[in-house]
Write a protein that holds these residues in place. Structure first.
Motif, PDB file in Angstrom:
ATOM      1  N   ASN A 114       5.869   4.353 -11.128  1.00 12.80           N
ATOM      2  CA  ASN A 114       5.218   5.597 -10.718  1.00 12.80           C
ATOM      3  C   ASN A 114       3.918   5.373  -9.939  1.00 12.80           C
ATOM      4  OD1 ASN A 114       5.263   8.409 -10.573  1.00 12.80           O
ATOM      5  ND2 ASN A 114       3.925   8.604 -12.338  1.00 12.80           N
ATOM      6  N   VAL A 115       3.968   4.478  -8.962  1.00 12.93           N
ATOM      7  CA  VAL A 115       2.805   4.207  -8.116  1.00 12.93           C
ATOM      8  C   VAL A 115       2.623   5.395  -7.174  1.00 12.93           C
ATOM      9  CG1 VAL A 115       1.836   2.691  -6.360  1.00 12.93           C
ATOM     10  CG2 VAL A 115       3.107   1.725  -8.302  1.00 12.93           C
ATOM     11  N   GLN A 116       1.492   6.021  -7.276  1.00  9.29           N
ATOM     12  CA  GLN A 116       1.216   7.246  -6.523  1.00  9.29           C
ATOM     13  C   GLN A 116       0.749   6.933  -5.097  1.00  9.29           C
ATOM     14  OE1 GLN A 116       1.743  10.456  -7.755  1.00  9.29           O
ATOM     15  NE2 GLN A 116       2.790   9.255  -9.328  1.00  9.29           N
ATOM     16  N   PRO A 117       0.856   7.901  -4.198  1.00  6.55           N
ATOM     17  CA  PRO A 117       0.358   7.716  -2.832  1.00  6.55           C
ATOM     18  C   PRO A 117      -1.142   7.409  -2.824  1.00  6.55           C
ATOM     19  CG  PRO A 117       1.779   9.638  -2.939  1.00  6.55           C
ATOM     20  CD  PRO A 117       1.554   9.188  -4.360  1.00  6.55           C
ATOM     21  N   GLY A 118      -1.556   6.622  -1.830  1.00  3.81           N
ATOM     22  CA  GLY A 118      -2.976   6.377  -1.594  1.00  3.81           C
ATOM     23  C   GLY A 118      -3.584   5.184  -2.303  1.00  3.81           C
ATOM     24  N   VAL A 119      -2.768   4.231  -2.758  1.00  4.20           N
ATOM     25  CA  VAL A 119      -3.314   3.059  -3.445  1.00  4.20           C
ATOM     26  C   VAL A 119      -2.812   1.771  -2.793  1.00  4.20           C
ATOM     27  CG1 VAL A 119      -3.506   4.240  -5.663  1.00  4.20           C
ATOM     28  CG2 VAL A 119      -1.447   2.958  -5.148  1.00  4.20           C
ATOM     29  N   MET A 120      -3.503   0.673  -3.122  1.00  2.00           N
ATOM     30  CA  MET A 120      -3.045  -0.662  -2.726  1.00  2.00           C
ATOM     31  C   MET A 120      -2.873  -1.460  -4.000  1.00  2.00           C
ATOM     32  SD  MET A 120      -4.364  -3.269   0.067  1.00  2.00           S
ATOM     33  CE  MET A 120      -3.632  -4.873   0.216  1.00  2.00           C
ATOM     34  N   ILE A 121      -1.772  -2.200  -4.080  1.00  4.95           N
ATOM     35  CA  ILE A 121      -1.460  -2.968  -5.278  1.00  4.95           C
ATOM     36  C   ILE A 121      -1.147  -4.402  -4.892  1.00  4.95           C
ATOM     37  CG2 ILE A 121       0.228  -3.268  -7.126  1.00  4.95           C
ATOM     38  CD1 ILE A 121       0.426  -0.310  -7.324  1.00  4.95           C
ATOM     39  N   ARG A 122      -1.783  -5.323  -5.600  1.00  5.62           N
ATOM     40  CA  ARG A 122      -1.492  -6.755  -5.451  1.00  5.62           C
ATOM     41  C   ARG A 122      -0.818  -7.204  -6.740  1.00  5.62           C
ATOM     42  NH1 ARG A 122      -2.728 -10.357  -2.009  1.00  5.62           N
ATOM     43  NH2 ARG A 122      -4.301  -9.063  -1.002  1.00  5.62           N
ATOM     44  N   LEU A 123       0.319  -7.877  -6.601  1.00  8.25           N
ATOM     45  CA  LEU A 123       1.064  -8.364  -7.756  1.00  8.25           C
ATOM     46  C   LEU A 123       0.893  -9.874  -7.859  1.00  8.25           C
ATOM     47  CD1 LEU A 123       4.335  -6.274  -7.339  1.00  8.25           C
ATOM     48  CD2 LEU A 123       2.362  -5.765  -8.765  1.00  8.25           C
ATOM     49  N   ARG A 124       0.354 -10.335  -8.974  1.00  7.39           N
ATOM     50  CA  ARG A 124       0.101 -11.765  -9.169  1.00  7.39           C
ATOM     51  C   ARG A 124       1.403 -12.499  -9.446  1.00  7.39           C
ATOM     52  NH1 ARG A 124      -5.316 -12.389 -12.577  1.00  7.39           N
ATOM     53  NH2 ARG A 124      -5.688 -14.041 -11.093  1.00  7.39           N
ATOM     54  N   GLY A 125       1.499 -13.697  -8.896  1.00  5.81           N
ATOM     55  CA  GLY A 125       2.664 -14.540  -9.145  1.00  5.81           C
ATOM     56  C   GLY A 125       3.910 -14.134  -8.381  1.00  5.81           C
ATOM     57  N   THR A 126       3.766 -13.224  -7.412  1.00  8.31           N
ATOM     58  CA  THR A 126       4.935 -12.769  -6.651  1.00  8.31           C
ATOM     59  C   THR A 126       5.013 -13.461  -5.295  1.00  8.31           C
ATOM     60  OG1 THR A 126       3.779 -10.922  -5.648  1.00  8.31           O
ATOM     61  CG2 THR A 126       4.880 -10.500  -7.726  1.00  8.31           C
ATOM     62  N   ARG A 127       6.230 -13.513  -4.782  1.00  8.07           N
ATOM     63  CA  ARG A 127       6.468 -14.019  -3.433  1.00  8.07           C
ATOM     64  C   ARG A 127       7.113 -12.960  -2.568  1.00  8.07           C
ATOM     65  NH1 ARG A 127       6.744 -19.732  -3.079  1.00  8.07           N
ATOM     66  NH2 ARG A 127       7.101 -19.413  -0.886  1.00  8.07           N
ATOM     67  N   SER A 128       7.691 -11.926  -3.220  1.00  7.02           N
ATOM     68  CA  SER A 128       8.284 -10.816  -2.474  1.00  7.02           C
ATOM     69  C   SER A 128       8.225  -9.572  -3.352  1.00  7.02           C
ATOM     70  CB  SER A 128       9.714 -11.128  -2.046  1.00  7.02           C
ATOM     71  OG  SER A 128      10.575 -11.260  -3.150  1.00  7.02           O
ATOM     72  N   ILE A 129       8.384  -8.410  -2.688  1.00  5.57           N
ATOM     73  CA  ILE A 129       8.254  -7.134  -3.394  1.00  5.57           C
ATOM     74  C   ILE A 129       9.397  -6.200  -3.006  1.00  5.57           C
ATOM     75  CG2 ILE A 129       6.847  -5.029  -3.536  1.00  5.57           C
ATOM     76  CD1 ILE A 129       4.384  -6.820  -3.429  1.00  5.57           C
ATOM     77  N   ILE A 130       9.899  -5.494  -4.010  1.00  5.60           N
ATOM     78  CA  ILE A 130      10.906  -4.456  -3.803  1.00  5.60           C
ATOM     79  C   ILE A 130      10.250  -3.121  -4.105  1.00  5.60           C
ATOM     80  CG2 ILE A 130      13.102  -3.489  -4.586  1.00  5.60           C
ATOM     81  CD1 ILE A 130      13.829  -6.369  -5.495  1.00  5.60           C
ATOM     82  N   HIS A 176       0.857  -1.190   0.000  1.00  8.62           N
ATOM     83  CA  HIS A 176       0.000   0.000   0.000  1.00  8.62           C
ATOM     84  C   HIS A 176       0.886   1.231   0.000  1.00  8.62           C
ATOM     85  CE1 HIS A 176       0.727   1.470   4.089  1.00  8.62           C
ATOM     86  NE2 HIS A 176       0.853   0.193   4.423  1.00  8.62           N
ATOM     87  N   SER A 177       0.317   2.323  -0.462  1.00 13.95           N
ATOM     88  CA  SER A 177       1.055   3.590  -0.420  1.00 13.95           C
ATOM     89  C   SER A 177       0.247   4.647   0.329  1.00 13.95           C
ATOM     90  CB  SER A 177       1.389   4.057  -1.841  1.00 13.95           C
ATOM     91  OG  SER A 177       0.213   4.262  -2.589  1.00 13.95           O
ATOM     92  N   TRP A 178      -0.613   4.190   1.224  1.00 12.41           N
ATOM     93  CA  TRP A 178      -1.389   5.110   2.052  1.00 12.41           C
ATOM     94  C   TRP A 178      -0.448   5.898   2.949  1.00 12.41           C
ATOM     95  CZ3 TRP A 178      -4.069   0.084   3.428  1.00 12.41           C
ATOM     96  CH2 TRP A 178      -4.941  -0.287   2.420  1.00 12.41           C
ATOM     97  N   GLY A 179      -0.610   7.179   2.999  1.00  8.76           N
ATOM     98  CA  GLY A 179       0.217   8.031   3.847  1.00  8.76           C
ATOM     99  C   GLY A 179       1.589   8.349   3.285  1.00  8.76           C
ATOM    100  N   MET A 180       1.887   7.846   2.095  1.00 14.29           N
ATOM    101  CA  MET A 180       3.187   8.118   1.489  1.00 14.29           C
ATOM    102  C   MET A 180       3.235   9.568   1.004  1.00 14.29           C
ATOM    103  SD  MET A 180       4.955   5.248   1.542  1.00 14.29           S
ATOM    104  CE  MET A 180       6.155   5.488   0.272  1.00 14.29           C
ATOM    105  N   HIS A 181       4.451  10.080   0.859  1.00 15.84           N
ATOM    106  CA  HIS A 181       4.657  11.459   0.417  1.00 15.84           C
ATOM    107  C   HIS A 181       5.284  11.535  -0.976  1.00 15.84           C
ATOM    108  CE1 HIS A 181       3.650  12.825   4.432  1.00 15.84           C
ATOM    109  NE2 HIS A 181       4.463  11.903   4.899  1.00 15.84           N
ATOM    110  N   PHE A 182       5.464  10.385  -1.622  1.00 13.19           N
ATOM    111  CA  PHE A 182       6.130  10.366  -2.924  1.00 13.19           C
ATOM    112  C   PHE A 182       5.708   9.115  -3.691  1.00 13.19           C
ATOM    113  CE2 PHE A 182       8.756   8.338   0.245  1.00 13.19           C
ATOM    114  CZ  PHE A 182       9.232   7.186  -0.371  1.00 13.19           C
TER     115      PHE A 182
END
Length: 124
Positions: free
Chosen positions: A78-94, A53-59
């Motif tokens: 360029n994922v903007q503040p205030g969203v939630m993203i689910r990535l299919r087929g992933t086991r970890s996220i950077i 999620h990018s809730w409360g993010m400033h960038f």
């Protein structure tokens, strides 16, 4: 907190030279909330994670999903503040700064190798 770097295999190219690994629930919940941005070359790695999620993010940030073998399977730019993203087929996220200069999308299917670095807490 574990730290290290990510190398692109097989050429051993350093993609992120400073990676903080967030594994505990408080670390993962807070993530990068208190930061105003990220320096180039710095990233956060969330092992065992399929959504962010990018809730409360400033960038804005770029998000890279890795599979169980740490191969790049998806890149969201360029994922903007205030969203939630689910990535299919992933086991970890950077997560890294938006506009990361390397061709991450072209590296889909390529493997990253995490190299943990020793932290010397006794150094001045």
């Amino acid at each position: 907190m574990k730290q290290g770097r990510f190398m692109l295999e097989p050429e051993r190219f350093c993609v992120w030279r400073e990676v903080k690994v967030l594994t505990s629930f408080p670390q993962r919940l807070v993530g990068m909330l208190m930061q105003q941005g990220l320096p180039r070359g710095q990233a956060y790695w969330f092992p065992s994670c399929t959504a962010v999620h990018s809730w409360g993010m400033h960038f804005a940030m770029d998000i890279v999903g890795l599979d169980a073998q740490q191969r790049i399977v998806e890149v969201r730019r360029n994922v903007q503040p205030g969203v939630m993203i689910r990535l299919r087929g992933t086991r970890s996220i950077i997560e890294c700064e938006s506009g990361f200069p390397y061709p991450l999308e072209q590296w889909c299917g390529r493997q990253l190798q995490f190299e943990e670095k020793e932290i010397d807490y006794g150094a001045d």
